[in-house]
Design a protein around this motif. Structure first.
Motif, PDB file in Angstrom:
ATOM      1  N   LEU A  44       0.851  -1.177   0.000  1.00  0.00           N
ATOM      2  CA  LEU A  44       0.000   0.000   0.000  1.00  0.00           C
ATOM      3  C   LEU A  44       0.889   1.230   0.000  1.00  0.00           C
ATOM      4  CD1 LEU A  44      -2.588  -1.047   2.737  1.00  0.00           C
ATOM      5  CD2 LEU A  44      -2.683  -1.454   0.276  1.00  0.00           C
ATOM      6  N   ASP A  45       0.642   2.117  -0.940  1.00  0.00           N
ATOM      7  CA  ASP A  45       1.405   3.351  -1.091  1.00  0.00           C
ATOM      8  C   ASP A  45       0.430   4.503  -0.870  1.00  0.00           C
ATOM      9  OD1 ASP A  45       2.829   5.561  -1.960  1.00  0.00           O
ATOM     10  OD2 ASP A  45       3.372   4.707  -3.902  1.00  0.00           O
ATOM     11  N   PHE A  46       0.517   5.136   0.301  1.00  0.00           N
ATOM     12  CA  PHE A  46      -0.353   6.269   0.599  1.00  0.00           C
ATOM     13  C   PHE A  46       0.320   7.515   0.025  1.00  0.00           C
ATOM     14  CE2 PHE A  46      -1.689   2.975   3.404  1.00  0.00           C
ATOM     15  CZ  PHE A  46      -3.068   3.112   3.422  1.00  0.00           C
ATOM     16  N   TRP A  47      -0.258   8.053  -1.026  1.00  0.00           N
ATOM     17  CA  TRP A  47       0.359   8.993  -1.951  1.00  0.00           C
ATOM     18  C   TRP A  47      -0.473  10.268  -2.070  1.00  0.00           C
ATOM     19  CZ3 TRP A  47      -1.772  10.839  -6.500  1.00  0.00           C
ATOM     20  CH2 TRP A  47      -0.898  11.350  -7.461  1.00  0.00           C
ATOM     21  N   ALA A  48       0.198  11.390  -2.350  1.00  0.00           N
ATOM     22  CA  ALA A  48      -0.492  12.646  -2.669  1.00  0.00           C
ATOM     23  C   ALA A  48       0.209  13.281  -3.874  1.00  0.00           C
ATOM     24  CB  ALA A  48      -0.462  13.598  -1.484  1.00  0.00           C
ATOM     25  N   SER A  49      -0.569  13.841  -4.759  1.00  0.00           N
ATOM     26  CA  SER A  49      -0.019  14.392  -6.003  1.00  0.00           C
ATOM     27  C   SER A  49       0.947  15.547  -5.751  1.00  0.00           C
ATOM     28  CB  SER A  49      -1.151  14.854  -6.918  1.00  0.00           C
ATOM     29  OG  SER A  49      -1.901  15.879  -6.286  1.00  0.00           O
ATOM     30  N   CYS A  54       6.523  11.617  -1.917  1.00  0.00           N
ATOM     31  CA  CYS A  54       5.766  10.592  -2.645  1.00  0.00           C
ATOM     32  C   CYS A  54       6.319  10.417  -4.054  1.00  0.00           C
ATOM     33  CB  CYS A  54       4.288  10.951  -2.715  1.00  0.00           C
ATOM     34  SG  CYS A  54       3.490  11.130  -1.110  1.00  0.00           S
ATOM     35  N   ALA A  55       6.655  11.526  -4.700  1.00  0.00           N
ATOM     36  CA  ALA A  55       7.204  11.472  -6.057  1.00  0.00           C
ATOM     37  C   ALA A  55       8.553  10.755  -6.060  1.00  0.00           C
ATOM     38  CB  ALA A  55       7.342  12.878  -6.632  1.00  0.00           C
ATOM     39  N   TRP A  82      -3.983   9.964  -0.655  1.00  0.00           N
ATOM     40  CA  TRP A  82      -4.055  10.427   0.725  1.00  0.00           C
ATOM     41  C   TRP A  82      -5.098  11.531   0.893  1.00  0.00           C
ATOM     42  CZ3 TRP A  82      -2.944   8.867   5.356  1.00  0.00           C
ATOM     43  CH2 TRP A  82      -2.901   9.776   6.412  1.00  0.00           C
ATOM     44  N   ASP A  83      -5.163  12.436  -0.066  1.00  0.00           N
ATOM     45  CA  ASP A  83      -6.105  13.555   0.053  1.00  0.00           C
ATOM     46  C   ASP A  83      -7.554  13.069   0.091  1.00  0.00           C
ATOM     47  OD1 ASP A  83      -4.084  15.470   0.126  1.00  0.00           O
ATOM     48  OD2 ASP A  83      -4.059  15.685  -2.049  1.00  0.00           O
ATOM     49  N   GLN A  84      -7.850  12.000  -0.602  1.00  0.00           N
ATOM     50  CA  GLN A  84      -9.212  11.474  -0.634  1.00  0.00           C
ATOM     51  C   GLN A  84      -9.487  10.445   0.468  1.00  0.00           C
ATOM     52  OE1 GLN A  84     -10.287   9.895  -4.433  1.00  0.00           O
ATOM     53  NE2 GLN A  84      -9.992  11.833  -5.494  1.00  0.00           N
ATOM     54  N   PRO A  97       0.128   7.392   9.458  1.00  0.00           N
ATOM     55  CA  PRO A  97       0.313   8.715  10.042  1.00  0.00           C
ATOM     56  C   PRO A  97       0.281   9.868   9.042  1.00  0.00           C
ATOM     57  CG  PRO A  97       2.424   7.633   9.852  1.00  0.00           C
ATOM     58  CD  PRO A  97       1.380   6.637   9.405  1.00  0.00           C
ATOM     59  N   ARG A  98       0.608   9.572   7.775  1.00  0.00           N
ATOM     60  CA  ARG A  98       0.764  10.646   6.796  1.00  0.00           C
ATOM     61  C   ARG A  98       0.896  10.072   5.397  1.00  0.00           C
ATOM     62  NH1 ARG A  98       6.512  13.315   6.981  1.00  0.00           N
ATOM     63  NH2 ARG A  98       6.049  13.463   4.796  1.00  0.00           N
ATOM     64  N   ARG A  99       0.851  10.966   4.420  1.00  0.00           N
ATOM     65  CA  ARG A  99       1.146  10.516   3.061  1.00  0.00           C
ATOM     66  C   ARG A  99       2.617  10.121   3.024  1.00  0.00           C
ATOM     67  NH1 ARG A  99       3.368  14.549   4.574  1.00  0.00           N
ATOM     68  NH2 ARG A  99       4.177  16.233   3.317  1.00  0.00           N
ATOM     69  N   SER A 100       3.031   9.508   1.942  1.00  0.00           N
ATOM     70  CA  SER A 100       4.385   8.959   1.770  1.00  0.00           C
ATOM     71  C   SER A 100       4.671   7.820   2.749  1.00  0.00           C
ATOM     72  CB  SER A 100       5.469  10.048   1.836  1.00  0.00           C
ATOM     73  OG  SER A 100       5.596  10.596   3.115  1.00  0.00           O
ATOM     74  N   THR A 101       3.618   7.060   3.041  1.00  0.00           N
ATOM     75  CA  THR A 101       3.762   5.860   3.866  1.00  0.00           C
ATOM     76  C   THR A 101       3.581   4.646   2.971  1.00  0.00           C
ATOM     77  OG1 THR A 101       2.921   6.981   5.838  1.00  0.00           O
ATOM     78  CG2 THR A 101       2.833   4.584   5.838  1.00  0.00           C
ATOM     79  N   LEU A 102       4.539   3.733   3.020  1.00  0.00           N
ATOM     80  CA  LEU A 102       4.489   2.473   2.281  1.00  0.00           C
ATOM     81  C   LEU A 102       4.318   1.353   3.297  1.00  0.00           C
ATOM     82  CD1 LEU A 102       7.609   3.068  -0.027  1.00  0.00           C
ATOM     83  CD2 LEU A 102       5.205   3.500  -0.586  1.00  0.00           C
TER      84      LEU A 102
END
Length: 136
Positions: A44-49, A54-55, A82-84, A97-102
């Motif tokens: 699971l890759d919790f990502w935000a544009s 994350c990039a 992550w935003d959604q 805890p946050r975006r950029s979590t794998l």
């Protein structure tokens, strides 16, 4: 070369990777949870544009997946926006805890996670742990 032309060409060249780089294919928590309930090994890759970390993680994951096709054969990858979905049941249950979590899981059982890490060595280790948990 005129200064104005130099600035225009330099700016166009510097921005071209951003324009050419497409956003990743996103998944929903429901899709990820279905794979987990089916007992699959997932990442699971919790990502935000807008997230530069994350990039960076995405570039490393893309490189590693190209280097080792077994990752794609044996691990189901899910990119969760992550935003959604930061308040989704999945995010809360896994204490993301946050975006950029794998997070690597074998079914419902967490194998390992990386929070905001971009080291190729660390991400490769995470994928290798997931691969070791996957059926042969």
């Amino acid at each position: 070369m005129h200064r104005r032309h130099f600035i225009a060409l330099t700016s166009a060249f510097a921005l071209s990777p951003i324009a050419l780089h497409a956003a990743p294919t996103l998944s929903t928590p429901t899709q990820a949870e279905a794979a987990m309930k089916a007992g699959k090994v997932v990442l699971l890759d919790f990502w935000a544009s807008w997230c530069s970390t994350c990039a960076a993680q995405e570039r490393v994951l893309t490189d590693l997946r190209a280097e080792n096709p077994d990752y794609d054969r044996k691990i189901a990858f899910f990119i969760i926006d992550w935003d959604q979905h930061s308040a989704s049941n999945l995010s809360r249950r896994l204490n993301i805890p946050r975006r950029s979590t794998l997070v690597a899981l074998n079914g419902q059982t967490e194998i390992a996670r990386i929070v905001a890490g971009t080291s190729k060595k660390d991400i490769a280790s995470l994928l290798d742990q997931a691969l070791a948990a996957a059926p042969a």
